[in-house]
Design an enzyme around this catalytic site. Sequence first.
Site, PDB file in Angstrom:
ATOM      1  CD  GLU A  85       1.129  40.124 -32.184  1.00  0.00           C
ATOM      2  OE1 GLU A  85       1.046  39.819 -33.255  1.00  0.00           O
ATOM      3  OE2 GLU A  85       0.349  41.098 -31.790  1.00  0.00           O
ATOM      4  CE  LYS A 270      -0.727  41.487 -36.494  1.00  0.00           C
ATOM      5  NZ  LYS A 270      -0.654  41.191 -35.066  1.00  0.00           N
ATOM      6  CG  ASP A 286       4.824  30.241 -49.823  1.00  0.00           C
ATOM      7  OD1 ASP A 286       5.197  31.045 -49.100  1.00  0.00           O
ATOM      8  OD2 ASP A 286       5.250  29.835 -50.869  1.00  0.00           O
ATOM      9  CG  HIS A 383      -1.365  42.333 -26.469  1.00  0.00           C
ATOM     10  ND1 HIS A 383      -0.946  41.496 -27.462  1.00  0.00           N
ATOM     11  CD2 HIS A 383      -0.809  43.636 -26.915  1.00  0.00           C
ATOM     12  CE1 HIS A 383       0.070  41.768 -28.042  1.00  0.00           C
ATOM     13  NE2 HIS A 383       0.417  43.094 -27.648  1.00  0.00           N
TER      14      HIS A 383
HETATM   15  P1  HMG Z   1      -8.224  35.937 -19.759  1.00  0.00           P
HETATM   16  O1  HMG Z   1      -9.876  35.555 -19.863  1.00  0.00           O
HETATM   17  O2  HMG Z   1      -7.758  36.826 -18.700  1.00  0.00           O
HETATM   18  O3  HMG Z   1      -7.533  34.430 -19.431  1.00  0.00           O
HETATM   19  O4  HMG Z   1      -7.593  35.926 -21.323  1.00  0.00           O
HETATM   20  P2  HMG Z   1      -7.511  33.437 -18.043  1.00  0.00           P
HETATM   21  O5  HMG Z   1      -6.132  33.768 -17.337  1.00  0.00           O
HETATM   22  O6  HMG Z   1      -8.866  33.655 -17.362  1.00  0.00           O
HETATM   23  O7  HMG Z   1      -7.604  32.162 -18.658  1.00  0.00           O
HETATM   24  C1  HMG Z   1      -8.507  31.545 -19.433  1.00  0.00           C
HETATM   25  C2  HMG Z   1      -7.948  30.675 -20.743  1.00  0.00           C
HETATM   26  O8  HMG Z   1      -7.388  31.650 -21.560  1.00  0.00           O
HETATM   27  C3  HMG Z   1      -7.022  29.740 -20.361  1.00  0.00           C
HETATM   28  O9  HMG Z   1      -7.352  28.454 -19.779  1.00  0.00           O
HETATM   29  C4  HMG Z   1      -6.421  29.524 -21.398  1.00  0.00           C
HETATM   30  O10 HMG Z   1      -6.875  28.881 -22.455  1.00  0.00           O
HETATM   31  C5  HMG Z   1      -6.146  31.121 -22.140  1.00  0.00           C
HETATM   32  P3  HMG Z   1      -6.733  27.557 -19.017  1.00  0.00           P
HETATM   33  O11 HMG Z   1      -5.528  27.228 -19.632  1.00  0.00           O
HETATM   34  O12 HMG Z   1      -6.426  28.169 -17.685  1.00  0.00           O
HETATM   35  O13 HMG Z   1      -7.574  26.390 -18.692  1.00  0.00           O
HETATM   36  N1  HMG Z   1      -4.810  31.510 -21.528  1.00  0.00           N
HETATM   37  C6  HMG Z   1      -3.672  31.392 -21.886  1.00  0.00           C
HETATM   38  N2  HMG Z   1      -3.112  30.274 -22.190  1.00  0.00           N
HETATM   39  C7  HMG Z   1      -1.921  30.163 -22.391  1.00  0.00           C
HETATM   40  N3  HMG Z   1      -1.039  31.109 -21.840  1.00  0.00           N
HETATM   41  C8  HMG Z   1      -1.498  31.857 -21.113  1.00  0.00           C
HETATM   42  C9  HMG Z   1      -2.930  32.050 -20.967  1.00  0.00           C
HETATM   43  N4  HMG Z   1      -3.680  32.884 -20.209  1.00  0.00           N
HETATM   44  C10 HMG Z   1      -4.927  32.526 -20.739  1.00  0.00           C
HETATM   45  N5  HMG Z   1      -0.509  32.707 -20.343  1.00  0.00           N
HETATM   46  C11 HMG Z   1      -6.137  36.559 -23.063  1.00  0.00           C
HETATM   47  C12 HMG Z   1      -6.466  36.394 -21.680  1.00  0.00           C
HETATM   48  C13 HMG Z   1      -4.978  37.160 -23.315  1.00  0.00           C
HETATM   49  C14 HMG Z   1      -6.347  34.946 -23.358  1.00  0.00           C
HETATM   50  C15 HMG Z   1      -7.628  37.283 -23.613  1.00  0.00           C
HETATM   51  O14 HMG Z   1      -7.533  38.517 -22.954  1.00  0.00           O
HETATM   52  C16 HMG Z   1      -7.489  37.373 -25.213  1.00  0.00           C
HETATM   53  O15 HMG Z   1      -8.105  36.437 -25.477  1.00  0.00           O
HETATM   54  N6  HMG Z   1      -7.221  38.681 -25.576  1.00  0.00           N
HETATM   55  C17 HMG Z   1      -7.004  38.877 -27.105  1.00  0.00           C
HETATM   56  C18 HMG Z   1      -5.595  38.865 -27.495  1.00  0.00           C
HETATM   57  C19 HMG Z   1      -5.312  38.939 -28.790  1.00  0.00           C
HETATM   58  O16 HMG Z   1      -6.170  38.984 -29.725  1.00  0.00           O
HETATM   59  N7  HMG Z   1      -3.904  38.827 -29.148  1.00  0.00           N
HETATM   60  C20 HMG Z   1      -3.474  39.217 -30.490  1.00  0.00           C
HETATM   61  C21 HMG Z   1      -2.470  39.956 -30.468  1.00  0.00           C
HETATM   62  S1  HMG Z   1      -3.165  41.599 -30.627  1.00  0.00           S
HETATM   63  C22 HMG Z   1      -3.282  41.846 -32.441  1.00  0.00           C
HETATM   64  O17 HMG Z   1      -2.470  41.863 -32.992  1.00  0.00           O
HETATM   65  C23 HMG Z   1      -4.564  41.568 -33.247  1.00  0.00           C
HETATM   66  C24 HMG Z   1      -5.886  42.578 -33.005  1.00  0.00           C
HETATM   67  O18 HMG Z   1      -5.391  44.145 -33.442  1.00  0.00           O
HETATM   68  C25 HMG Z   1      -6.704  42.182 -34.000  1.00  0.00           C
HETATM   69  C26 HMG Z   1      -7.975  42.854 -34.227  1.00  0.00           C
HETATM   70  O19 HMG Z   1      -8.002  44.209 -33.973  1.00  0.00           O
HETATM   71  O20 HMG Z   1      -9.118  42.490 -34.418  1.00  0.00           O
HETATM   72  C27 HMG Z   1      -6.380  42.698 -31.676  1.00  0.00           C
END
Ligand code: HMG
Length: 428
Positions: A85, A270, A286, A383
């Site tokens: 994901e 989740k 597992d 996301h």
């Molecule tokens: P951002 O602040 O826009 O990121 O966050 P940024 O570009 O400013 O970068 C800051 C740091 O984020 C980076 O530091 C990385 O640590 C990380 P740096 O490496 O630059 O020193 N980062 C990355 N790491 C690897 N590859 C990348 C990358 N981009 C940033 N391409 C971010 C963007 C997506 C991280 C933020 O918006 C976030 O954490 N969002 C949440 C996303 C999430 O939870 N995803 C899970 C899937 S959704 C789900 O299934 C669960 C849910 O339904 C659960 C719930 O409802 O509780 C949401």
Amino acid sequence: MVNSVSGFSKFTKAEKIDWLISNHFLNNAKAKANLERYWNANEGLQKLHDEFTENTISNFYLPFGIAPNFLINDKIHVIPMTIEESSVIAAASNAAKFWMQRGGFKAEVLSTTKVGQVHFMFHGNSSEIDAIFNEIKPQFFEQTKAITKNMDARGGGILDIELVNKTAKISGYYQLQVTFDTMDAMGANFINSCLEQIATTFKTCSDDIQVVMSILSNYVPNCVVRAEVSCKVEDLAVDASISGREFADTFIQAVRIAEVEPYRAVTHNKGIMNGVDAVVLATGNDFRAVEAGVHAYAARGGSYSSLSHASIENGVFKFWIELPLALGTVGGLTGLHPMVKTALELLGNPSAKELMEIVAVAGLAQNFAALKSLTTTGIQQGHMKMHLFNILNQFEATESEKVILVAHFKTNTVTHSAVVEAIENLRA
Ligand code: HMG
């Protein structure tokens, strides 16, 4: 019309594929080529994978990524994550970076006891079965010695055996409830072997004892790890748009909602399992057992609830999780799968307890990142930013198209329809 087949398991791999292609893919050469192109060129490695399970015809790849900057109990870790994901690894890395600057994660294993049960029926007087059990109990330990001696030497083994009367639930139903410490092993085979020996010994005591089954339980509420982050409320201010207090209050409300509302709790948990499963899978554990046990734990109060909790006390924000995790760092796939070995090496070849701490931290970090997004920007912004490549790949964007479109979406909101429109405009 699908043809049935007899003796399929005895076919060679080539025969299995030929049968499949002719019976289900109309002899389509492309379908066969697709299976074959995922074979590993190294024959030994491919054979190893073929033999992990049964009727294997190809491999199914999942990405193996890493999340750096995890400060756990004052030690920095790079956490391996196996997950398909988008945005999960970015979210974990983001949370790790955030908490690195605020003291990091604290984690502690609270208990490591696992349970197995011999389920049996006895329709005599309950005092009779009590007497039989008390007399035979030392024999259970004696007759499992050949199985437990290595585990005993490591400091684990069978902790206790109890007779549990379940006749109020089902007439004549009893259990031998056996508790174990399996040290660095997940211990499923060890536990099941002990239980089957105990059942064999027990059956000799009376013809009236009918053993139904002997099996470990994947519910491990006494094999629990706690992970926590905390900092002064004002240190949560991530930018000028929101104060630390405002952030903490909304964040805590979001956690409270997951504590009382099962529809939300399932999604909240989740998000936690995004982190947990990814590390569990990367380290060859597992994940089905972990999933089943964790969700039962989340419902232990009688209603499905949040696995994480948050509070503010004396100006300090605290966010924590307690998870039941039966994990191993020896045995099973841990010594066989080359990528699992790499993952464990990356973590410094941890003990099972250390791995429990790391997995709980990954779950908490994931939950923090998701809630931080949900309660500030909304989840889609981050996301979808990460999902952009999936959409571009779906439309078979070329490398040069990707460069242009990634630049375009740096300043535009990513939605599926916006990406499609941008691709169409570019191609027009
Ligand atoms: P951002 O602040 O826009 O990121 O966050 P940024 O570009 O400013 O970068 C800051 C740091 O984020 C980076 O530091 C990385 O640590 C990380 P740096 O490496 O630059 O020193 N980062 C990355 N790491 C690897 N590859 C990348 C990358 N981009 C940033 N391409 C971010 C963007 C997506 C991280 C933020 O918006 C976030 O954490 N969002 C949440 C996303 C999430 O939870 N995803 C899970 C899937 S959704 C789900 O299934 C669960 C849910 O339904 C659960 C719930 O409802 O509780 C949401």
